[in-house]
Write a protein that holds these residues in place. Structure first.
Motif, mmCIF file in Angstrom:
data_model
loop_
_atom_site.group_PDB
_atom_site.id
_atom_site.type_symbol
_atom_site.label_atom_id
_atom_site.label_comp_id
_atom_site.label_asym_id
_atom_site.label_seq_id
_atom_site.Cartn_x
_atom_site.Cartn_y
_atom_site.Cartn_z
ATOM 1 N N GLY A 7 0.811 -1.218 0.000
ATOM 2 C CA GLY A 7 0.000 0.000 0.000
ATOM 3 C C GLY A 7 0.839 1.260 0.000
ATOM 4 O O GLY A 7 2.069 1.211 0.012
ATOM 5 N N LYS A 8 0.132 2.368 -0.046
ATOM 6 C CA LYS A 8 0.732 3.696 -0.076
ATOM 7 C C LYS A 8 0.392 4.394 1.239
ATOM 8 O O LYS A 8 -0.770 4.393 1.654
ATOM 9 C CB LYS A 8 0.169 4.498 -1.258
ATOM 10 C CG LYS A 8 0.292 3.817 -2.617
ATOM 11 C CD LYS A 8 1.717 3.741 -3.159
ATOM 12 C CE LYS A 8 2.386 5.063 -3.399
ATOM 13 N NZ LYS A 8 1.937 5.757 -4.608
ATOM 14 N N THR A 9 1.406 4.991 1.865
ATOM 15 C CA THR A 9 1.211 5.486 3.227
ATOM 16 C C THR A 9 1.026 7.002 3.313
ATOM 17 O O THR A 9 1.492 7.764 2.473
ATOM 18 C CB THR A 9 2.413 5.084 4.105
ATOM 19 O OG1 THR A 9 3.598 5.623 3.520
ATOM 20 C CG2 THR A 9 2.533 3.572 4.212
ATOM 21 N N ASN A 10 0.377 7.363 4.391
ATOM 22 C CA ASN A 10 0.013 8.762 4.651
ATOM 23 C C ASN A 10 1.256 9.610 4.951
ATOM 24 O O ASN A 10 2.278 9.110 5.423
ATOM 25 C CB ASN A 10 -0.946 8.791 5.844
ATOM 26 C CG ASN A 10 -1.747 10.088 5.914
ATOM 27 O OD1 ASN A 10 -1.867 10.815 4.934
ATOM 28 N ND2 ASN A 10 -2.295 10.378 7.095
ATOM 29 N N LEU A 11 1.125 10.898 4.676
ATOM 30 C CA LEU A 11 2.228 11.841 4.930
ATOM 31 C C LEU A 11 1.653 13.232 5.167
ATOM 32 O O LEU A 11 0.476 13.480 4.883
ATOM 33 C CB LEU A 11 3.187 11.870 3.720
ATOM 34 C CG LEU A 11 2.616 12.321 2.366
ATOM 35 C CD1 LEU A 11 3.676 13.044 1.580
ATOM 36 C CD2 LEU A 11 2.099 11.135 1.560
ATOM 37 N N ASP A 12 2.479 14.115 5.659
ATOM 38 C CA ASP A 12 2.093 15.524 5.667
ATOM 39 C C ASP A 12 1.996 15.947 4.210
ATOM 40 O O ASP A 12 2.848 15.564 3.395
ATOM 41 C CB ASP A 12 3.159 16.365 6.379
ATOM 42 C CG ASP A 12 3.155 16.149 7.876
ATOM 43 O OD1 ASP A 12 2.147 16.480 8.518
ATOM 44 O OD2 ASP A 12 4.165 15.633 8.402
ATOM 45 N N GLU A 13 0.992 16.739 3.879
ATOM 46 C CA GLU A 13 0.746 17.118 2.497
ATOM 47 C C GLU A 13 2.048 17.537 1.799
ATOM 48 O O GLU A 13 2.758 18.427 2.278
ATOM 49 C CB GLU A 13 -0.269 18.258 2.454
ATOM 50 C CG GLU A 13 -0.627 18.662 1.037
ATOM 51 C CD GLU A 13 -1.702 19.736 0.973
ATOM 52 O OE1 GLU A 13 -2.170 20.203 2.030
ATOM 53 O OE2 GLU A 13 -2.075 20.112 -0.159
ATOM 54 N N PHE A 14 2.352 16.875 0.689
ATOM 55 C CA PHE A 14 3.571 17.129 -0.093
ATOM 56 C C PHE A 14 4.826 17.052 0.783
ATOM 57 O O PHE A 14 5.814 17.734 0.534
ATOM 58 C CB PHE A 14 3.502 18.471 -0.824
ATOM 59 C CG PHE A 14 2.623 18.433 -2.051
ATOM 60 C CD1 PHE A 14 3.063 17.832 -3.221
ATOM 61 C CD2 PHE A 14 1.341 18.968 -2.013
ATOM 62 C CE1 PHE A 14 2.249 17.773 -4.350
ATOM 63 C CE2 PHE A 14 0.512 18.908 -3.136
ATOM 64 C CZ PHE A 14 0.964 18.311 -4.311
ATOM 65 N N ALA A 15 4.754 16.252 1.835
ATOM 66 C CA ALA A 15 5.891 16.015 2.738
ATOM 67 C C ALA A 15 6.269 17.240 3.566
ATOM 68 O O ALA A 15 7.381 17.331 4.081
ATOM 69 C CB ALA A 15 7.107 15.494 1.959
ATOM 70 N N MET A 16 5.333 18.165 3.698
ATOM 71 C CA MET A 16 5.629 19.381 4.463
ATOM 72 C C MET A 16 5.023 19.299 5.855
ATOM 73 O O MET A 16 3.847 19.608 6.055
ATOM 74 C CB MET A 16 5.087 20.604 3.724
ATOM 75 C CG MET A 16 5.772 20.825 2.383
ATOM 76 S SD MET A 16 5.035 22.206 1.528
ATOM 77 C CE MET A 16 5.889 22.109 -0.038
ATOM 78 N N GLY A 17 5.869 18.881 6.805
ATOM 79 C CA GLY A 17 5.395 18.811 8.176
ATOM 80 C C GLY A 17 6.174 17.780 8.962
ATOM 81 O O GLY A 17 7.011 17.060 8.422
ATOM 82 N N SER A 18 5.898 17.723 10.270
ATOM 83 C CA SER A 18 6.677 16.872 11.163
ATOM 84 C C SER A 18 5.784 15.994 12.022
ATOM 85 O O SER A 18 6.216 15.477 13.042
ATOM 86 C CB SER A 18 7.537 17.743 12.086
ATOM 87 O OG SER A 18 8.232 18.705 11.313
#
Lengths: 479, 485
Positions: free
Chosen positions: B120-131
């Motif tokens: 599967g594909k995993t969740n992230l901060d939108e466009f990888a912007m965040g901590s």
């Protein structure tokens, strides 16, 4: 009235003749269904990355060297950021403060005066897609052109007339096509020229407000556009008006320029080095290797043609404007060493036929060796100059060899004195009035008689022999 | 032990000896996902069918004899900012919520060739912007150790998935700590390789000069295996580097004798909690007891890395994210009247607040009149950061610091304090600025939550890092701890 002169800088965009696009492997080609030559990279899909086409870099290095530029040791790609729907990424990969080449020049000759036009920079960038207005409220985008390698050549504001503008472009086009980096086809948009034009009082240094001209799709358009714009700006100032900074479009059908958009502010492009690409490094070895494989360029060729074949400068200049034309000339003179005759025919009859047919010399069916043979037939007296024009038309049309045409058409020149005398006697017999006038000392009917003789021989009689024998005959008639 | 709890190298033995099949293993992991992902919420998309189909194909291959690659049949989760041909790639953004790429990232291709099974594909901060993964426009991911806590970010989904045994391995991407910080918060191993070690082709760009893909795994051995599989020069990525890929598992030696460890004191200041510093120093002492030597070192330039990063990363992002305009793919506003309003409304509706803020900062920093003062100055600081590391590595084999100033914080706790949130990356950001490799591994627990230790290495010095990490792991048991889900 104040005497104004135009101050012109030229920006030329040349599509490079590489096999693939600038930053991806898509094919470079014309035509085809919209969006048929696209991939994640030239569509700017998320995650895609550009990889610079080494061939395109090489082409620009060669062009910059041919334009007498200095090649930067390190050259960078920058992103030029602005939003437009034909831009796949909403930034264009271009070059900014580290172009591949800078500080070059081209010498041009107008009315016998040679002037040096300085080249400010030569850089590499990618082309955008094309917007197609579909009517109504809809626009379509074709990204086939997106990412094509584009070279930009920018001059200093060293050009001061429409003639110079055209001549600069003629010479630049010649250099680029000699190098084989661009096809020089202005009509198809693969060579695009955008002059910046302002005018100033002659003898002063202060520059006026400039306008940028677009849509110049031929040398004629460049000439007329620059001339029109110079006159327009002069009229504006003479009428007490102000030139406004704007982009104007050349309207070829109506022979005028019209405002496209007014540039109120300097565009904010937020240039910064593209972090997806690595810097280009050019070693001295690389540069010298590129320099060593440069072909003979127009100026060198011109000098050589003048020295080797004794061509006048004017002829050599025109012949070398096109590499294919120069090649045609050289192949022809190998077989028919009368260079001036060859160049006269190329610049005269051949150029006329090519123009009328809208063909480039590279598309011409006449082979140089046949062309030379035809000229030899004239020199040998086998055909007359007049007949030759018909033979050449036929060669141009069909690509046939001249001997075949001459033989099948019975066009061989008649130089046989006995045969010609027979015709002369017949004509004199039919025109006793004219003969009588001549006998009375009125030489006017001589021309008429020559015409009659040529008519009887379908123009094949050798004029020199006709004249000599006719004169002799009227002076001392046979019996 | 259930199959889904094991590491890749343990499972490889079972697959190779045909004790288990790839299908059984995949079913075990998919079962785990369906039982716990309702709580953890690691996955944006679970690729059940693709996974089962791939597993059957791998089984067929294994049955056919021949070599079984170390990743053959191993279930892996992919952060949802790496393109997967035919599988939705959202970047956890409304902008790409329905974007299905027509191509796969190079790393995804490499994994497929190695026979790994994407679950599967995993969740992230939108466009990888965040901590914290709280900036996902889709949903919030929870820390498997404590569901009220964040998993860290931006690769929070990948780290949580590995910690919760929803995947044996995962790929994350790291621009300023986005692999290492969530790995620390979730108690797993995460590595950001040297810039250029792994191809970025197909990784949706945040900040191109800082982004790097890397492994998130249950132990150091798996990191070595996965790193080897994804590394190498890629003709599609000009910034990937043509240096041979070593056998990273050969570096897994239980030996740190004579190893010189630098302790950069600036990484222990700036709001690092005492329990974190203590745990990290305890780990360093343990390494010393195993024969390594350590010494404090000062790198004063580090004070400027956070503000510098927040000029460079948004500058690149402002340009990278310009392509999301509604013309070609992704969200397009239905409320526009012309091209300009389509651009503006599409971007207004498609991007979340954090993304917009960074685009604005970056646009500003690149503007005429500000470029020299911000972007150019920041690049100069970046050069100084690189030099500071070069100097330190003349003396030391690795540098060790905390990965994050604290253990995982509460969901919503820092949502209204952007500065506090950004300080969570203070120890990881300098590494991206310098392009060097670094990894995070667990070195203790506080309040039931894992504490991360960061090991930083020389450019292309992944092997030395792995050796130190492996030795520490072999002599401690933090990696054997599992969250009580």
């Amino acid at each position: 009235m104040i005497d104004y002169e135009p101050v012109i800088g030229m920006e030329v965009h040349a599509e490079l003749l590489t096999e693939s696009k600038m930053f991806c492997k898509c094919k470079v080609d014309f035509g085809g269904a919209p969006n048929s030559r696209v991939c994640p990279v030239c569509l700017g899909l998320p995650g895609s990355l550009p990889v610079a086409n080494e061939k395109a870099v090489e082409y620009v290095v060669r062009a910059a060297l041919a334009l007498n530029c200095t090649i930067s040791e390190e050259s960078l790609f920058h992103r030029k950021n602005y939003f437009y729907p034909d831009m796949a990424k909403n930034y264009q990969i271009s070059q900014y403060d580290f172009p591949i080449g800078s500080n070059g020049w081209i010498d041009i000759t107008v009315d016998g005066d040679t002037r040096r036009i300085r080249i400010r920079r030569v850089h590499l960038e990618e082309d955008t897609g094309k917007l197609i207005h579909a009517g109504g409220n809809e626009s379509l985008v074709d990204y086939n052109r997106s990412g094509l390698p584009l070279m930009e050549v920018v001059t200093e504001a060293d050009i001061h007339s429409a003639e110079e503008a055209r001549e600069y472009l003629v010479r630049l086009r010649a250099i680029l096509t000699y190098l084989g980096v661009n096809d020089g086809k202005m009509e198809e948009g693969s060579l695009r020229c955008e002059p910046n034009i302002s005018i100033r009082q002659k003898g002063t240094a202060k520059l006026g407000t400039k306008t940028e001209l677009k849509n110049l799709n031929s040398f004629r358009a460049v000439f007329s556009g620059v001339q029109y714009e110079t006159e327009r700006q002069t009229n504006v100032l003479n009428e007490g008006g102000k030139v406004i900074q704007e982009t104007r479009r050349w309207d070829d059908a109506n022979n005028r320029t019209a405002s496209m958009r007014v540039k109120e502010l300097e565009q904010e492009y937020r240039y910064f080095p593209d972090p997806d690409l690595v810097a280009l490094h050019f070693t001295t070895d690389y540069i010298e290797r590129q320099r060593s494989i440069l072909p003979e360029l127009p100026d060198e060729k011109k000098t050589r043609l003048m020295e080797k074949w004794g061509l006048p400068a004017y002829d050599a200049e025109i012949i070398t404007d096109s590499r294919a034309m120069a090649d045609f000339f050289e192949e022809t003179v190998e077989h028919c060493p009368d260079a001036k005759t060859v160049s006269n025919w190329i610049m005269g009859d051949l150029a006329k036929l090519l123009n009328a047919a809208g063909l480039d010399i590279s598309d011409c069916k006449v082979k140089p060796v046949d062309f030379a043979r035809m000229l030899t037939l004239i020199q040998e007296g086998t055909i007359s100059g007049k007949i030759a024009k018909g033979v050449f038309d036929d060669m141009f049309e069909t690509g046939k060899a001249p001997d075949a045409i001459v033989k099948s058409g019975g066009m061989t020149q008649i130089s046989d004195e006995h045969e010609i005398l027979g015709v002369i006697d017949r004509v004199l017999g039919e025109n006793s009035e004219a003969v009588a006038k001549i006998a009375a000392g009125d030489m006017k009917p001589m021309g008429f008689l020559v015409g009659q003789i040529m008519r009887h021989t379908q123009g094949r009689a050798n004029p020199e022999v006709v004249n000599r024998l006719l004169k002799k005959r009227v002076a001392e008639p046979a019996n | 032990m259930e199959l889904f709890q094991l590491t890749a190298h343990e499972l490889h033995k079972k697959l190779k000896s045909r004790e288990i099949s790839a299908l059984e293993l995949t079913q075990s992991v998919l079962g785990r996902i369906s039982s716990v992902d309702g709580q953890v919420r690691s996955f944006v998309t679970v690729t059940n069918e693709i996974a089962l189909e791939t597993a059957r194909a791998v089984d067929k291959q294994i049955a056919g004899g021949g070599d079984v690659s170390p990743l053959a049949g191993i279930p892996i989760a992919i952060k949802d900012n790496m393109c997967t041909n035919g599988v939705r790639t959202t970047c956890s953004s409304k902008m790409l919520e329905n974007f299905i790429p027509p191509y796969s990232a190079t790393v995804v291709e490499k994994l497929a060739e190695a026979g790994a099974i994407m679950v599967g594909k995993t969740n992230l901060d939108e466009f990888a912007m965040g901590s914290s993964t709280e900036n996902s426009a889709l949903f919030v991911t929870h820390n498997p150790w404590n569901l009220d806590k964040v998993p860290g970010g931006s690769s929070g989904g990948s780290a949580a998935a590995v910690a919760a045994d929803e995947a044996v391995l995962a790929l994350g991407s790291d621009t300023g700590g986005s692999i290492r910080q969530p790995a620390a918060f979730c108690g797993v191993v995460g590595m950001k390789p040297t810039y250029g070690r792994v191809s970025r082709y197909g990784l949706v760009a945040f900040a191109s000069s800082l982004d790097q893909i890397g492994p998130i795994t249950k132990d150091v051995t798996d990191t070595a295996i996965l790193l080897g599989a994804i590394s190498g020069k890629d003709s599609m990525d000009s910034t990937s580097v043509d240096i041979p890929v070593p056998d990273y598992t050969a570096a897994l030696k239980n030996d740190v004798r004579g190893m010189k460890i630098g302790i950069p004191k600036e990484f222990f200041a700036q709001g690092v909690r005492p329990e974190i510093s203590e745990a990290v120093m305890k780990a360093v002492e343990a390494l010393k007891a195993l024969g390594a030597d350590y010494k404090e070192v000062s790198m004063p330039i580090m004070e400027y890395t956070l503000p510098t990063y927040y000029i460079l990363a948004p500058s690149e992002a402002s340009s990278n994210l310009a392509r999301y305009d509604g013309v070609r793919y992704g969200h397009r506003s239905k409320h526009s009247s012309d091209v300009m309003s389509m651009f503006m409304k599409t971007r207004d509706e498609g991007f979340g607040a954090e993304v917009k803020q960074r685009i604005m900062i970056g646009t500003y920093a690149l503007s005429a009149g500000y470029y020299d003062a911000y972007y150019l100055k920041a690049q100069k600081v970046r050069t100084l950061v690189r030099q500071a590391y070069d100097e330190a590595f003349e003396e030391f084999d690795v540098l060790i610091s905390p990965t994050a100033p604290s253990v995982a914080f509460g969901i919503g706790e820092k949502a209204n304090d952007p500065l506090e949130m950004k300080l969570a990356d203070v120890c990881t950001i300098p590494v991206n600025m310098a392009g060097i490799p670094a990894m995070s591994m667990t070195c203790g627990f506080y309040d039931g939550l894992p504490i991360g230790m960061q090991i930083m290495g020389k450019p292309f010095g992944e092997e030395t890092m792995l050796q130190v990490a492996y030795t520490y792991e072999q002599n401690t048991d933090h990696h054997t701890m599992k969250p009580g889900l």
